[in-house]
Design a protein around this motif. Sequence first.
Motif, PDB file in Angstrom:
ATOM      1  N   LYS A 237       0.828  -1.205   0.000  1.00  0.00           N
ATOM      2  CA  LYS A 237       0.000   0.000   0.000  1.00  0.00           C
ATOM      3  C   LYS A 237       0.868   1.264   0.000  1.00  0.00           C
ATOM      4  CE  LYS A 237      -4.446   0.539   2.219  1.00  0.00           C
ATOM      5  NZ  LYS A 237      -5.193   0.443   3.463  1.00  0.00           N
ATOM      6  N   THR A 238       1.926   1.223   0.793  1.00  0.00           N
ATOM      7  CA  THR A 238       2.851   2.362   0.856  1.00  0.00           C
ATOM      8  C   THR A 238       3.519   2.572  -0.495  1.00  0.00           C
ATOM      9  OG1 THR A 238       3.231   1.951   3.208  1.00  0.00           O
ATOM     10  CG2 THR A 238       4.854   3.298   2.071  1.00  0.00           C
ATOM     11  N   ASN A 239       3.919   1.485  -1.151  1.00  0.00           N
ATOM     12  CA  ASN A 239       4.556   1.596  -2.466  1.00  0.00           C
ATOM     13  C   ASN A 239       3.608   2.192  -3.508  1.00  0.00           C
ATOM     14  OD1 ASN A 239       7.047   0.659  -1.654  1.00  0.00           O
ATOM     15  ND2 ASN A 239       6.568  -1.465  -2.126  1.00  0.00           N
ATOM     16  N   VAL A 240       2.337   1.813  -3.435  1.00  0.00           N
ATOM     17  CA  VAL A 240       1.346   2.366  -4.363  1.00  0.00           C
ATOM     18  C   VAL A 240       1.209   3.872  -4.143  1.00  0.00           C
ATOM     19  CG1 VAL A 240      -1.135   2.410  -4.891  1.00  0.00           C
ATOM     20  CG2 VAL A 240       0.057   0.221  -4.708  1.00  0.00           C
ATOM     21  N   LYS A 241       1.143   4.285  -2.870  1.00  0.00           N
ATOM     22  CA  LYS A 241       1.003   5.722  -2.564  1.00  0.00           C
ATOM     23  C   LYS A 241       2.269   6.492  -2.942  1.00  0.00           C
ATOM     24  CE  LYS A 241      -3.116   5.542  -0.809  1.00  0.00           C
ATOM     25  NZ  LYS A 241      -4.256   6.167  -1.453  1.00  0.00           N
ATOM     26  N   LEU A 242       3.446   5.859  -2.767  1.00  0.00           N
ATOM     27  CA  LEU A 242       4.688   6.513  -3.163  1.00  0.00           C
ATOM     28  C   LEU A 242       4.743   6.676  -4.679  1.00  0.00           C
ATOM     29  CD1 LEU A 242       7.460   7.694  -2.520  1.00  0.00           C
ATOM     30  CD2 LEU A 242       8.382   5.366  -2.597  1.00  0.00           C
ATOM     31  N   THR A 243       4.294   5.656  -5.415  1.00  0.00           N
ATOM     32  CA  THR A 243       4.265   5.742  -6.874  1.00  0.00           C
ATOM     33  C   THR A 243       3.348   6.874  -7.320  1.00  0.00           C
ATOM     34  OG1 THR A 243       4.709   3.385  -7.087  1.00  0.00           O
ATOM     35  CG2 THR A 243       3.731   4.467  -8.986  1.00  0.00           C
ATOM     36  N   ARG A 244       2.216   6.982  -6.678  1.00  0.00           N
ATOM     37  CA  ARG A 244       1.273   8.054  -7.007  1.00  0.00           C
ATOM     38  C   ARG A 244       1.888   9.430  -6.718  1.00  0.00           C
ATOM     39  NH1 ARG A 244      -2.519   9.095 -10.496  1.00  0.00           N
ATOM     40  NH2 ARG A 244      -3.848  10.756  -9.767  1.00  0.00           N
ATOM     41  N   LEU A 245       2.578   9.536  -5.588  1.00  0.00           N
ATOM     42  CA  LEU A 245       3.243  10.795  -5.238  1.00  0.00           C
ATOM     43  C   LEU A 245       4.299  11.145  -6.278  1.00  0.00           C
ATOM     44  CD1 LEU A 245       3.962  13.152  -3.335  1.00  0.00           C
ATOM     45  CD2 LEU A 245       5.408  11.540  -2.065  1.00  0.00           C
TER      46      LEU A 245
ATOM     47  N   PHE B 252       4.455  10.190  -9.364  1.00  0.00           N
ATOM     48  CA  PHE B 252       3.777  10.508 -10.623  1.00  0.00           C
ATOM     49  C   PHE B 252       3.263  11.950 -10.607  1.00  0.00           C
ATOM     50  CE2 PHE B 252      -0.259  10.600 -13.051  1.00  0.00           C
ATOM     51  CZ  PHE B 252       0.276  10.459 -14.326  1.00  0.00           C
ATOM     52  N   GLU B 253       2.633  12.348  -9.512  1.00  0.00           N
ATOM     53  CA  GLU B 253       2.111  13.721  -9.408  1.00  0.00           C
ATOM     54  C   GLU B 253       3.251  14.734  -9.406  1.00  0.00           C
ATOM     55  OE1 GLU B 253      -0.887  14.681  -9.803  1.00  0.00           O
ATOM     56  OE2 GLU B 253      -1.898  12.760  -9.639  1.00  0.00           O
ATOM     57  N   MET B 254       4.347  14.388  -8.763  1.00  0.00           N
ATOM     58  CA  MET B 254       5.509  15.279  -8.766  1.00  0.00           C
ATOM     59  C   MET B 254       6.077  15.414 -10.181  1.00  0.00           C
ATOM     60  SD  MET B 254       7.353  13.992  -5.244  1.00  0.00           S
ATOM     61  CE  MET B 254       8.837  14.960  -5.432  1.00  0.00           C
ATOM     62  N   ALA B 255       6.140  14.303 -10.907  1.00  0.00           N
ATOM     63  CA  ALA B 255       6.645  14.338 -12.285  1.00  0.00           C
ATOM     64  C   ALA B 255       5.751  15.212 -13.166  1.00  0.00           C
ATOM     65  CB  ALA B 255       6.744  12.922 -12.842  1.00  0.00           C
TER      66      ALA B 255
ATOM     67  N   ASN C 235       7.303  13.854 -18.707  1.00  0.00           N
ATOM     68  CA  ASN C 235       6.372  12.911 -19.318  1.00  0.00           C
ATOM     69  C   ASN C 235       6.745  11.492 -18.903  1.00  0.00           C
ATOM     70  OD1 ASN C 235       4.329  11.877 -20.839  1.00  0.00           O
ATOM     71  ND2 ASN C 235       5.399  12.084 -22.797  1.00  0.00           N
ATOM     72  N   ILE C 236       6.384  11.129 -17.681  1.00  0.00           N
ATOM     73  CA  ILE C 236       6.655   9.795 -17.149  1.00  0.00           C
ATOM     74  C   ILE C 236       5.318   9.159 -16.804  1.00  0.00           C
ATOM     75  CG2 ILE C 236       7.770   8.475 -15.316  1.00  0.00           C
ATOM     76  CD1 ILE C 236       9.725  10.731 -14.955  1.00  0.00           C
ATOM     77  N   ARG C 237       5.133   7.928 -17.282  1.00  0.00           N
ATOM     78  CA  ARG C 237       3.893   7.218 -16.960  1.00  0.00           C
ATOM     79  C   ARG C 237       3.999   6.603 -15.566  1.00  0.00           C
ATOM     80  NH1 ARG C 237       3.456   3.257 -21.916  1.00  0.00           N
ATOM     81  NH2 ARG C 237       5.372   2.706 -20.860  1.00  0.00           N
ATOM     82  N   GLU C 238       2.860   6.424 -14.927  1.00  0.00           N
ATOM     83  CA  GLU C 238       2.829   5.848 -13.586  1.00  0.00           C
ATOM     84  C   GLU C 238       3.374   4.422 -13.593  1.00  0.00           C
ATOM     85  OE1 GLU C 238      -0.277   5.902  -9.834  1.00  0.00           O
ATOM     86  OE2 GLU C 238      -0.874   6.771 -11.742  1.00  0.00           O
ATOM     87  N   THR C 239       3.098   3.683 -14.653  1.00  0.00           N
ATOM     88  CA  THR C 239       3.619   2.313 -14.744  1.00  0.00           C
ATOM     89  C   THR C 239       5.135   2.310 -14.884  1.00  0.00           C
ATOM     90  OG1 THR C 239       3.183   2.343 -17.123  1.00  0.00           O
ATOM     91  CG2 THR C 239       1.525   1.302 -15.720  1.00  0.00           C
ATOM     92  N   ASP C 240       5.699   3.318 -15.550  1.00  0.00           N
ATOM     93  CA  ASP C 240       7.157   3.416 -15.649  1.00  0.00           C
ATOM     94  C   ASP C 240       7.783   3.634 -14.276  1.00  0.00           C
ATOM     95  OD1 ASP C 240       6.996   3.105 -18.388  1.00  0.00           O
ATOM     96  OD2 ASP C 240       7.113   5.263 -18.810  1.00  0.00           O
TER      97      ASP C 240
END
Length: 194
Positions: A101-109, A111-114, A120-125
Amino acid sequence: MTASDWITTLAIIIGPIVAVAITLWIETRRKSHDAKLTTLRALLASRDFPSDPSYQVAITLVPVEFNGCPAVLTAHREFLETANVDTQGMTDEQLKGASDKTNVKLTRLLFEMAKATDLNIRETDIQTGAFGSRGFYERDALLQDSQRAMRDVANILWMQTRMLGGETFDQVTSQPQGNTVPPKDKAKKIEKKK
């Protein structure tokens, strides 16, 4: 004075002022963008090593550097809420769930920062793009193990000091380690023995 003279005079006075204002505005935007990019880079580089000080600093700086980005601030708040869950007493399965769950939230953070830094970075990248060599992970694990060992050595030295002071093993182990000051009557007995 004719109209063209007035226009020329105004252009001579206002032109440099406007040019300086535009230059300052551009410089401020560039500095803000660079600060955001530096914070994002620090997080991307250290996200697999939460014990890394640069990771901690970058997480702390997110609200400062991305202050005008509501999506980033929301993602940061959600990440902190998820990351600060008390894991004491959790089973291995629960720990894995909390970590995921923490990793998912970090990925989202990230992505929003990017997005806020116009990358131009995708969330899956971001999810799949992390890299850490085995040697680096082993070095980090060794560092953490050595720090735990130093704590154990300190605890043993604490016990040894207390026992050399005249206390028995049972007395030392029954008292919490945070309380290193012996009661007044014991302190007097220890002083008399000397």
